[in-house]
Design a protein around this motif. Sequence first.
Motif, PDB file in Angstrom:
ATOM      1  N   VAL A 133       0.868  -1.179   0.000  1.00 26.01           N
ATOM      2  CA  VAL A 133       0.000   0.000   0.000  1.00 26.01           C
ATOM      3  C   VAL A 133       0.904   1.229   0.000  1.00 26.01           C
ATOM      4  CG1 VAL A 133      -1.669   1.362   1.315  1.00 26.01           C
ATOM      5  CG2 VAL A 133      -1.921  -1.113   1.188  1.00 26.01           C
ATOM      6  N   SER A 134       0.642   2.126  -0.931  1.00 23.81           N
ATOM      7  CA  SER A 134       1.477   3.323  -1.035  1.00 23.81           C
ATOM      8  C   SER A 134       0.613   4.522  -1.377  1.00 23.81           C
ATOM      9  CB  SER A 134       2.538   3.116  -2.122  1.00 23.81           C
ATOM     10  OG  SER A 134       3.199   4.324  -2.411  1.00 23.81           O
ATOM     11  N   PHE A 135       1.157   5.697  -1.128  1.00 25.02           N
ATOM     12  CA  PHE A 135       0.457   6.940  -1.458  1.00 25.02           C
ATOM     13  C   PHE A 135       1.217   7.719  -2.520  1.00 25.02           C
ATOM     14  CE2 PHE A 135      -1.232   5.672   2.558  1.00 25.02           C
ATOM     15  CZ  PHE A 135      -2.536   6.140   2.582  1.00 25.02           C
ATOM     16  N   ASP A 140       7.280   4.891  -4.998  1.00 21.34           N
ATOM     17  CA  ASP A 140       7.251   3.436  -4.822  1.00 21.34           C
ATOM     18  C   ASP A 140       6.894   2.625  -6.067  1.00 21.34           C
ATOM     19  OD1 ASP A 140       7.854   3.849  -2.149  1.00 21.34           O
ATOM     20  OD2 ASP A 140       5.756   3.993  -1.564  1.00 21.34           O
ATOM     21  N   GLY A 141       6.500   3.289  -7.150  1.00 24.44           N
ATOM     22  CA  GLY A 141       6.036   2.566  -8.337  1.00 24.44           C
ATOM     23  C   GLY A 141       7.035   1.547  -8.863  1.00 24.44           C
ATOM     24  N   PHE A 164       1.512   6.993 -14.830  1.00 23.60           N
ATOM     25  CA  PHE A 164       2.910   6.743 -14.470  1.00 23.60           C
ATOM     26  C   PHE A 164       3.130   5.246 -14.230  1.00 23.60           C
ATOM     27  CE2 PHE A 164       6.217   6.270 -11.235  1.00 23.60           C
ATOM     28  CZ  PHE A 164       7.268   6.961 -11.816  1.00 23.60           C
ATOM     29  N   LEU A 165       2.209   4.648 -13.472  1.00 20.46           N
ATOM     30  CA  LEU A 165       2.358   3.235 -13.101  1.00 20.46           C
ATOM     31  C   LEU A 165       2.196   2.312 -14.309  1.00 20.46           C
ATOM     32  CD1 LEU A 165       0.403   3.415  -9.733  1.00 20.46           C
ATOM     33  CD2 LEU A 165       2.843   2.914  -9.989  1.00 20.46           C
ATOM     34  N   ALA A 166       1.427   2.764 -15.318  1.00 22.50           N
ATOM     35  CA  ALA A 166       1.216   1.934 -16.503  1.00 22.50           C
ATOM     36  C   ALA A 166       2.524   1.750 -17.287  1.00 22.50           C
ATOM     37  CB  ALA A 166       0.151   2.558 -17.397  1.00 22.50           C
ATOM     38  N   ARG A 167       3.484   2.650 -17.044  1.00 23.31           N
ATOM     39  CA  ARG A 167       4.782   2.494 -17.710  1.00 23.31           C
ATOM     40  C   ARG A 167       5.597   1.390 -17.035  1.00 23.31           C
ATOM     41  NH1 ARG A 167       5.286   8.443 -17.884  1.00 23.31           N
ATOM     42  NH2 ARG A 167       6.939   8.377 -16.376  1.00 23.31           N
ATOM     43  N   LEU A 168       5.239   1.075 -15.794  1.00 26.78           N
ATOM     44  CA  LEU A 168       6.028   0.120 -15.023  1.00 26.78           C
ATOM     45  C   LEU A 168       5.351  -1.242 -14.877  1.00 26.78           C
ATOM     46  CD1 LEU A 168       6.804   2.621 -12.131  1.00 26.78           C
ATOM     47  CD2 LEU A 168       8.444   1.858 -13.832  1.00 26.78           C
ATOM     48  N   GLY A 169       4.073  -1.201 -14.533  1.00 31.03           N
ATOM     49  CA  GLY A 169       3.378  -2.444 -14.205  1.00 31.03           C
ATOM     50  C   GLY A 169       2.908  -3.187 -15.443  1.00 31.03           C
TER      51      GLY A 169
END
Length: 315
Positions: A133-135, A140-141, A164-169
Amino acid sequence: MSDGVYNIMIIGSGPAGLTAAIYASRAQLGPVVFEGTEPGGQLTATMEIENFPGFPDGLKGEDLMQSFRRQAERFGARIIPKTIEKVDLLERPFRAWDGDGQLYRSHAVIIATGSSYKWLGLDSEQKLLGHGVSFCATCDGYFFREKEIAVVGGGDTAMEEALFLARLGSKVTVIHRRNQFRASKIMGDRVMEHPKIGVKWNSSVEEILGDPETTGVTGVRIRNTSTHEEEVVPCAGLFVAIGRSPNTAMFQGVLDMDRNGYLVTGPGNAGTSIEGVFACGEAQDNTYRQAITSAGSGAMAAIDAERWLAEIEVI
Ligand code: NDP
């Protein structure tokens, strides 16, 4: 300090407050810092900091803030483990009271009270904070590369985090409690058109699943607010992006703020609407919200305060 009046009182001990303390103490101003309810600020809840310049191998938020603190104390800053609960900024010297009613006086004040993430208010959110869980996606991504990620919220922050997270996950699911985003149309469209992002509309998060000791977050149980049906969205990370609020209630009606409660400073300096009162970090920044930018604004506040104290011939 002379006659029981400090030169500078710093309210808050995150990157902004402690950087202001380092600068003010090296300028021999003997600042006093009030730690507040979250010593070290929000960073202490971040898993690992990999974007603070100077630490190529990364380090824990807690360790970074301990270093800030040691550096401030090395030059004579006095750090008091108290929270300021009331201030009088209408007369000089300025006055402030801690939770026990103890009075402190100072010629200049630096406000570094930061801002707080809004929480969903679930027990499982507390339990799994720092374990999936992160904010903060920027912070943290990276830990969720090639993994499934969920984001809660429907505002611009949630959109920005999801993109942003879609670039990583491997896949991102946005969970929003209504059937329409609050975010600007352009950001909402980008999210909806993104091939790696899906949206669960009319959905409230009921529970975050996982074990902090072993698996970390494994999924989120959500409930459809129209049909009341429940389902589990599998994910390794859940980013809560339901807004945040600056910790500025104490200054309401006294200092100029924008409509979201962020203190107005500058332009180009850390001064607030009252001469001798300066602000830095997320109490006045709704845009960048990074440890490095907060630290930078803390340095600005201390330099501005020092120059102002010299101008009024206190030092
Ligand atoms: P907002 O207040 O705009 O949005 C918060 C979102 O979270 C809303 O969709 C809200 O739902 C939802 N929410 C609130 N409480 C809960 C809850 N308890 N449970 C579930 N969902 C909840 O906050 P933001 O941080 O997104 O944005 C703050 C400001 O900063 C805005 O003005 C925004 O435009 C700006 N901003 C601009 C950016 C940009 O331009 N690039 C980037 C980031 C922020 P509901 O919609 O139902 O109220």
